[in-house]
Design a protein around this motif. Structure first.
Motif, short mmCIF file in Angstrom:
data_model
loop_
_atom_site.label_atom_id
_atom_site.label_comp_id
_atom_site.label_asym_id
_atom_site.label_seq_id
_atom_site.Cartn_x
_atom_site.Cartn_y
_atom_site.Cartn_z
N LYS A 57 0.01 -3.85 7.63
CA LYS A 57 0.98 -3.78 8.71
C LYS A 57 2.31 -3.33 8.13
CE LYS A 57 -1.10 -7.31 11.62
NZ LYS A 57 -0.88 -8.53 12.35
N TYR A 58 3.21 -2.92 9.01
CA TYR A 58 4.54 -2.50 8.61
C TYR A 58 5.39 -3.74 8.39
CZ TYR A 58 2.83 1.99 10.00
OH TYR A 58 2.06 3.12 10.09
N ASP A 59 6.16 -3.73 7.32
CA ASP A 59 6.87 -4.93 6.90
C ASP A 59 8.28 -4.57 6.44
OD1 ASP A 59 6.30 -7.92 6.03
OD2 ASP A 59 7.48 -6.99 4.43
N LEU A 60 9.27 -5.26 6.98
CA LEU A 60 10.67 -5.05 6.62
C LEU A 60 11.22 -6.34 6.04
CD1 LEU A 60 13.18 -3.19 6.74
CD2 LEU A 60 13.61 -4.12 9.02
N ARG A 61 11.61 -6.32 4.75
CA ARG A 61 12.17 -7.51 4.10
C ARG A 61 12.84 -7.13 2.80
NH1 ARG A 61 8.80 -11.70 4.22
NH2 ARG A 61 7.47 -10.63 5.70
N ASP A 62 13.55 -8.11 2.21
CA ASP A 62 14.18 -7.95 0.91
C ASP A 62 13.19 -8.26 -0.20
OD1 ASP A 62 16.74 -7.35 1.94
OD2 ASP A 62 17.24 -9.46 2.12
N TRP A 63 13.26 -7.45 -1.27
CA TRP A 63 12.39 -7.64 -2.44
C TRP A 63 13.24 -7.64 -3.70
CZ3 TRP A 63 7.22 -8.53 -2.24
CH2 TRP A 63 6.59 -8.28 -1.03
N ASP A 64 12.82 -8.47 -4.69
CA ASP A 64 13.47 -8.40 -5.99
C ASP A 64 13.02 -7.11 -6.69
OD1 ASP A 64 10.85 -9.00 -6.88
OD2 ASP A 64 11.56 -10.36 -8.42
N GLN B 284 0.82 -1.21 0.00
CA GLN B 284 0.00 0.00 0.00
C GLN B 284 0.85 1.26 0.00
OE1 GLN B 284 -2.87 -0.38 3.17
NE2 GLN B 284 -4.03 -1.91 2.03
N LYS B 285 2.03 1.18 0.63
CA LYS B 285 2.90 2.35 0.66
C LYS B 285 4.34 1.92 0.89
CE LYS B 285 3.31 6.94 2.69
NZ LYS B 285 2.75 7.90 3.64
N ASN B 286 5.24 2.40 0.05
CA ASN B 286 6.67 2.17 0.26
C ASN B 286 7.17 3.30 1.14
OD1 ASN B 286 9.60 2.91 -0.52
ND2 ASN B 286 9.37 0.77 -1.10
N LEU B 287 7.67 2.94 2.32
CA LEU B 287 8.12 3.94 3.29
C LEU B 287 9.61 4.24 3.19
CD1 LEU B 287 5.99 2.48 6.17
CD2 LEU B 287 5.56 4.60 4.93
N GLY B 288 10.35 3.38 2.51
CA GLY B 288 11.77 3.66 2.31
C GLY B 288 12.60 2.41 2.10
N GLU B 289 13.79 2.64 1.57
CA GLU B 289 14.75 1.57 1.32
C GLU B 289 15.90 1.70 2.30
OE1 GLU B 289 15.89 2.10 -2.74
OE2 GLU B 289 13.87 1.71 -3.48
N ILE B 290 16.38 0.54 2.78
CA ILE B 290 17.48 0.53 3.74
C ILE B 290 18.79 0.18 3.07
CG2 ILE B 290 18.35 -0.63 5.81
CD1 ILE B 290 15.42 -0.78 6.73
N SER B 291 18.74 -0.77 2.12
CA SER B 291 19.95 -1.18 1.42
C SER B 291 19.58 -1.87 0.12
CB SER B 291 20.79 -2.12 2.30
OG SER B 291 20.07 -3.31 2.56
N ASN C 289 7.80 -1.28 4.14
CA ASN C 289 6.56 -1.03 3.42
C ASN C 289 5.37 -1.20 4.35
OD1 ASN C 289 7.60 -0.75 0.66
ND2 ASN C 289 8.16 -2.89 0.87
N LEU C 290 4.26 -0.62 3.95
CA LEU C 290 2.97 -0.88 4.58
C LEU C 290 2.27 -1.86 3.65
CD1 LEU C 290 1.25 -0.05 7.01
CD2 LEU C 290 0.24 1.74 5.59
N ILE C 291 2.03 -3.09 4.13
CA ILE C 291 1.53 -4.17 3.27
C ILE C 291 0.29 -4.81 3.87
CG2 ILE C 291 2.05 -6.43 2.25
CD1 ILE C 291 4.93 -5.70 2.15
N SER C 292 -0.67 -5.10 3.00
CA SER C 292 -1.84 -5.90 3.36
C SER C 292 -1.56 -7.33 2.89
CB SER C 292 -3.09 -5.35 2.67
OG SER C 292 -4.17 -6.24 2.87
N TRP C 293 -1.55 -8.27 3.83
CA TRP C 293 -1.32 -9.68 3.51
C TRP C 293 -2.66 -10.40 3.48
CZ3 TRP C 293 3.39 -11.04 1.95
CH2 TRP C 293 4.48 -10.27 2.34
N ASN C 294 -2.96 -11.08 2.38
CA ASN C 294 -4.19 -11.87 2.22
C ASN C 294 -5.45 -11.08 2.56
OD1 ASN C 294 -2.82 -14.23 1.38
ND2 ASN C 294 -2.29 -14.67 3.50
#
Length: 73
Positions: A37-44, A9-16, A27-32
């Motif tokens: 919720k706020y979500d921190l992870r690696d993305w392609d 829903q919203k990209n809040l920023g990149e860390i690396s 990111n702010l992500i809706s799962w299923n």
């Protein structure tokens, strides 16, 4: 295995960014279809594949912020 559905829903920023172009993002992500919720992870680069991460409620994110602010780095 059930299909995992998500909507960023919203990209809040990149860390690396890795040499292969994967980015660690907050990111702010809706799962299923659930509440976002706020979500921190690696993305392609295409946001089709993801690495392991952590998902936090707003209250958990506030507590993490407070913990980080109390640290001496």
């Amino acid at each position: 295995m059930a299909e995992l559905k998500f909507e960023i829903q919203k990209n809040l920023g990149e860390i690396s960014e890795s040499a292969k172009g994967w980015k660690k993002e907050l990111n702010l992500i809706s799962w299923n279809g659930r509440e976002a919720k706020y979500d921190l992870r690696d993305w392609d680069p295409e946001h089709q594949k993801m690495g392991k991460g952590v998902t936090l409620t707003a209250e958990e994110l506030k507590k993490l912020r407070d913990l980080l602010n109390s640290m001496t780095l």
